[in-house]
Design a protein around this motif. Structure first.
Motif, PDB file in Angstrom:
ATOM      1  N   ILE A  35       0.842  -1.201   0.000  1.00 12.84           N
ATOM      2  CA  ILE A  35       0.000   0.000   0.000  1.00 12.84           C
ATOM      3  C   ILE A  35       0.872   1.245   0.000  1.00 12.84           C
ATOM      4  O   ILE A  35       0.628   2.197  -0.755  1.00 12.84           O
ATOM      5  CB  ILE A  35      -0.937  -0.004   1.224  1.00 12.84           C
ATOM      6  CG1 ILE A  35      -1.945  -1.155   1.115  1.00 12.84           C
ATOM      7  CG2 ILE A  35      -1.668   1.329   1.354  1.00 12.84           C
ATOM      8  CD1 ILE A  35      -2.776  -1.361   2.349  1.00 12.84           C
ATOM      9  N   LEU A  36       1.903   1.238   0.815  1.00 12.49           N
ATOM     10  CA  LEU A  36       2.821   2.380   0.890  1.00 12.49           C
ATOM     11  C   LEU A  36       3.509   2.594  -0.450  1.00 12.49           C
ATOM     12  O   LEU A  36       3.616   3.723  -0.943  1.00 12.49           O
ATOM     13  CB  LEU A  36       3.837   2.136   2.007  1.00 12.49           C
ATOM     14  CG  LEU A  36       4.808   3.263   2.363  1.00 12.49           C
ATOM     15  CD1 LEU A  36       5.250   3.126   3.819  1.00 12.49           C
ATOM     16  CD2 LEU A  36       6.053   3.248   1.476  1.00 12.49           C
ATOM     17  N   ASN A  37       3.986   1.512  -1.040  1.00 16.65           N
ATOM     18  CA  ASN A  37       4.703   1.619  -2.315  1.00 16.65           C
ATOM     19  C   ASN A  37       3.801   2.093  -3.444  1.00 16.65           C
ATOM     20  O   ASN A  37       4.216   2.854  -4.319  1.00 16.65           O
ATOM     21  CB  ASN A  37       5.327   0.269  -2.677  1.00 16.65           C
ATOM     22  CG  ASN A  37       6.388  -0.168  -1.684  1.00 16.65           C
ATOM     23  OD1 ASN A  37       7.016   0.666  -1.030  1.00 16.65           O
ATOM     24  ND2 ASN A  37       6.575  -1.467  -1.556  1.00 16.65           N
ATOM     25  N   ASP A  38       2.548   1.633  -3.429  1.00 20.50           N
ATOM     26  CA  ASP A  38       1.629   1.958  -4.523  1.00 20.50           C
ATOM     27  C   ASP A  38       0.994   3.339  -4.375  1.00 20.50           C
ATOM     28  O   ASP A  38       0.796   4.056  -5.361  1.00 20.50           O
ATOM     29  CB  ASP A  38       0.518   0.898  -4.615  1.00 20.50           C
ATOM     30  CG  ASP A  38       1.031  -0.457  -5.068  1.00 20.50           C
ATOM     31  OD1 ASP A  38       2.165  -0.515  -5.587  1.00 20.50           O
ATOM     32  OD2 ASP A  38       0.310  -1.460  -4.880  1.00 20.50           O
ATOM     33  N   LYS A  39       0.654   3.719  -3.145  1.00 24.70           N
ATOM     34  CA  LYS A  39      -0.122   4.936  -2.923  1.00 24.70           C
ATOM     35  C   LYS A  39       0.673   6.076  -2.295  1.00 24.70           C
ATOM     36  O   LYS A  39       0.144   7.184  -2.159  1.00 24.70           O
ATOM     37  CB  LYS A  39      -1.339   4.618  -2.056  1.00 24.70           C
ATOM     38  CG  LYS A  39      -2.304   3.645  -2.725  1.00 24.70           C
ATOM     39  CD  LYS A  39      -3.566   3.446  -1.894  1.00 24.70           C
ATOM     40  CE  LYS A  39      -4.540   2.525  -2.603  1.00 24.70           C
ATOM     41  NZ  LYS A  39      -5.787   2.332  -1.809  1.00 24.70           N
ATOM     42  N   GLY A  40       1.905   5.822  -1.882  1.00 28.13           N
ATOM     43  CA  GLY A  40       2.736   6.900  -1.367  1.00 28.13           C
ATOM     44  C   GLY A  40       2.845   6.906   0.143  1.00 28.13           C
ATOM     45  O   GLY A  40       2.040   6.288   0.864  1.00 28.13           O
ATOM     46  N   VAL A  41       3.856   7.628   0.613  1.00 35.64           N
ATOM     47  CA  VAL A  41       4.141   7.721   2.043  1.00 35.64           C
ATOM     48  C   VAL A  41       2.935   8.230   2.814  1.00 35.64           C
ATOM     49  O   VAL A  41       2.607   7.753   3.908  1.00 35.64           O
ATOM     50  CB  VAL A  41       5.350   8.664   2.275  1.00 35.64           C
ATOM     51  CG1 VAL A  41       5.573   8.902   3.757  1.00 35.64           C
ATOM     52  CG2 VAL A  41       6.601   8.090   1.622  1.00 35.64           C
ATOM     53  N   GLU A  42       2.240   9.199   2.222  1.00 39.44           N
ATOM     54  CA  GLU A  42       1.144   9.856   2.935  1.00 39.44           C
ATOM     55  C   GLU A  42      -0.041   8.934   3.199  1.00 39.44           C
ATOM     56  O   GLU A  42      -0.905   9.241   4.043  1.00 39.44           O
ATOM     57  CB  GLU A  42       0.682  11.091   2.165  1.00 39.44           C
ATOM     58  CG  GLU A  42       0.185  10.835   0.762  1.00 39.44           C
ATOM     59  CD  GLU A  42       1.273  10.910  -0.303  1.00 39.44           C
ATOM     60  OE1 GLU A  42       0.932  11.126  -1.479  1.00 39.44           O
ATOM     61  OE2 GLU A  42       2.458  10.736   0.049  1.00 39.44           O
ATOM     62  N   ALA A  43      -0.119   7.795   2.490  1.00 40.57           N
ATOM     63  CA  ALA A  43      -1.252   6.881   2.657  1.00 40.57           C
ATOM     64  C   ALA A  43      -1.027   5.845   3.743  1.00 40.57           C
ATOM     65  O   ALA A  43      -1.970   5.155   4.156  1.00 40.57           O
ATOM     66  CB  ALA A  43      -1.540   6.175   1.337  1.00 40.57           C
ATOM     67  N   ALA A  44       0.210   5.722   4.231  1.00 38.32           N
ATOM     68  CA  ALA A  44       0.555   4.612   5.126  1.00 38.32           C
ATOM     69  C   ALA A  44      -0.225   4.646   6.440  1.00 38.32           C
ATOM     70  O   ALA A  44      -0.738   3.618   6.896  1.00 38.32           O
ATOM     71  CB  ALA A  44       2.057   4.619   5.406  1.00 38.32           C
TER      72      ALA A  44
END
Length: 510
Positions: free
Chosen positions: A384-393
């Motif tokens: 999820i972090l890799n696909d959607k970015g740091v801000e989504a974690a």
């Protein structure tokens, strides 16, 4: 106009407007060019100055511990009869929120997972292994606990002693009197403050950008609202309005009240994760990580990878050191405003030890729980972090835990308050630095128009950076801003020592 220190206010303000205008024009024409320019500047700064960032961070950290346990710890800011203005809780809450608040909500889950899956190449650590988990927490403790707060502490001591024991004007340049005497009170003092203000804006812009991206990501994941340039602009505007109003009301009202609320919400979220997360797993991993942090304390500070060319130090260690340098002088001045009536040892305990311990516990439980989700529960938080970015974690993390419908809204509030409490304290302090000393009586705030000017400009620059360069742009802005700030922090550290050494027991409490 007679209330403004012109050489402190106009040079950084005008220069930043020029930078903003240039970024807007170039970014609208070619976003890829903006990213390339920023990447080149980022690499240039760390290639030439990385050694300075690392060595100075270690020096400042050691000096702050020396102040804590030496005889200088008995010196009281304001003299033996000075009475503190703030309670211990209000003091701690403002310290925590002015220092790393927005950072730990943005990076609290993302960074542990990122380093867990991508440990340094030159260390030969297998991703997602026991060693990777241990390394990740130890590295985070380096970047988020004692070292940044040591920078704030030494800067704060030099300002507090100058303000309350030497009765000098409330500007950072007053901390340099041991070097330059009364000469620093004129033109060159204002120029020095202008450099510091320019560096600080880089730090504030980075934090605001992180907050905007995280709020936008949350709105997208929870409500389906697209994260776009328009939404970033609206969120930036709302945040600017909030922290400018809070700054306008002053340290005794808006800043104190918001920090009080935010500090309690931090403890509430932490308690929640301790209870519902894998508690024993987190305790064990946290202890392992802390032991690794202690045993590698010196080598971690000075890890620069000159032979292997490993990119890890510049991506993580030096980047975060750069953030703390950019924040430190003005954060130190803000913390100094709460130091009256306290001893140096009380100051270091409240501004170095306690927030660092909080950071260790926070990352142990948030980071540990995230790693447990990845390797034991197989929830795929790394993907999820890799696909959607740091801000989504963080939002993915909370949605994997119970009571997400309650904790996610609370977290939205924490994001906004975390940035507001940091930015309003910085806006208030910068405005005070730009105000003529004879225009502000003891206990008063800087003129509202100066606060408004800085608040709007910083918000606008943050929007520009995330619009045209996102996280890479934020990294570049703060890394470049840190170059002059690192020298300022070193000088303030030495100045703190000279001031306390010259006290000769005059202000010591036995």
């Amino acid at each position: 106009m007679n209330k403004i220190r012109p050489y402190a206010f106009f040079p950084p303000f005008i220069l930043l407007i020029i930078v903003a205008a240039y970024s807007l024009i170039v970014g609208m024409q070619d976003e890829t060019q903006t990213v390339k320019v920023m990447a080149d500047l980022f690499n240039l700064a760390l290639d030439k100055l990385g050694w300075l960032y690392a060595a100075a961070a270690l020096f400042v950290c050691l000096l702050s511990f020396f102040f804590t346990f030496s005889k200088y710890g008995n010196i009281k800011f304001g003299g033996k009869d000075a009475v503190p203005e703030f309670s211990y809780w209000n003091w701690f809450a403002m310290t925590l929120c002015a220092g790393i608040a927005i950072g730990i909500v943005f990076w609290g889950v993302a960074e542990p997972i990122m380093q867990f899956q991508n440990p340094p190449e030159s260390f030969g650590i297998a991703p997602f292994s026991e060693a990777a988990a241990r390394f990740s927490l130890a590295q985070i403790f380096l970047e988020w606990t004692f070292t940044p707060y040591a920078m704030y502490t030494v800067c704060g001591i030099s300002c507090a002693y100058a303000f309350y024991n030497m009765k000098e004007p409330k500007t950072i340049s007053s901390a340099f009197i041991p070097f330059f005497g009364d000469k620093i009170k004129g033109f060159w003092g204002q120029i020095l403050d202008a450099f510091i203000i320019f560096a600080l804006v880089g730090g504030v812009v980075t934090s605001l950008g992180e907050g905007v991206l995280q709020v936008a990501s949350g709105l997208e994941s929870q409500f389906g609202l697209p994260s776009s340039k328009i939404s970033w602009g609206i969120i930036s505007l709302v945040m600017v309005i909030m922290y400018t109003i809070s700054s306008y009301t002053g340290i005794n009202k808006g800043i104190r009240i918001l920090s009080d609320i935010n500090g309690k919400l931090f403890f509430l979220l932490l308690a929640f994760v301790i209870v519902v997360g894998p508690t024993i797993f987190n305790i064990n991993l946290g202890l392992e990580g802390f032991a690794n942090y202690v045993e590698s304390f010196f080598s971690r500070h000075l890890f620069l990878a000159p032979v292997s060319g490993d990119p890890f130090p510049r991506i993580w260690t030096l980047f975060f050191f750069a953030i703390w340098y950019a924040w430190a002088p003005v954060t130190g001045m803000f913390l100094a405003r709460m130091a009256y009536g306290r001893t140096v040892r009380e100051f270091t305990m409240m501004n170095l030890i306690l927030p660092s311990v909080f950071g260790i516990v926070w990352f142990s439980f948030f980071g540990g729980t995230a790693m447990h989700m990845e390797i034991v529960q197989k929830l795929g938080i790394a993907k999820i972090l890799n696909d959607k970015g740091v801000e989504a974690a963080m939002f993915a993390f909370l949605n994997f835990l119970p009571l997400a419908k309650i904790t996610v809204p609370i977290f939205f509030v924490v994001i906004v308050l975390s940035f507001s409490t940091a930015a309003d304290s910085m806006t208030s302090t910068v405005a005070l630095m730009c105000t003529a000393p004879d225009a502000v009586q003891e206990g008063e705030e800087a003129p509202a128009v100066i606060k408004l000017a800085w608040g709007i400009l910083m918000g606008f620059i943050a929007w520009l950076v995330i619009t045209f360069a996102k996280i890479d742009g934020l990294r570049t802005v703060v890394t470049l801003a840190a170059a002059p700030a690192a020298l300022i922090v070193i000088a303030q550290a030495v100045s703190s020592y000279l001031m306390l050494k010259g006290d000769a027991g005059k202000s010591a409490v036995k």
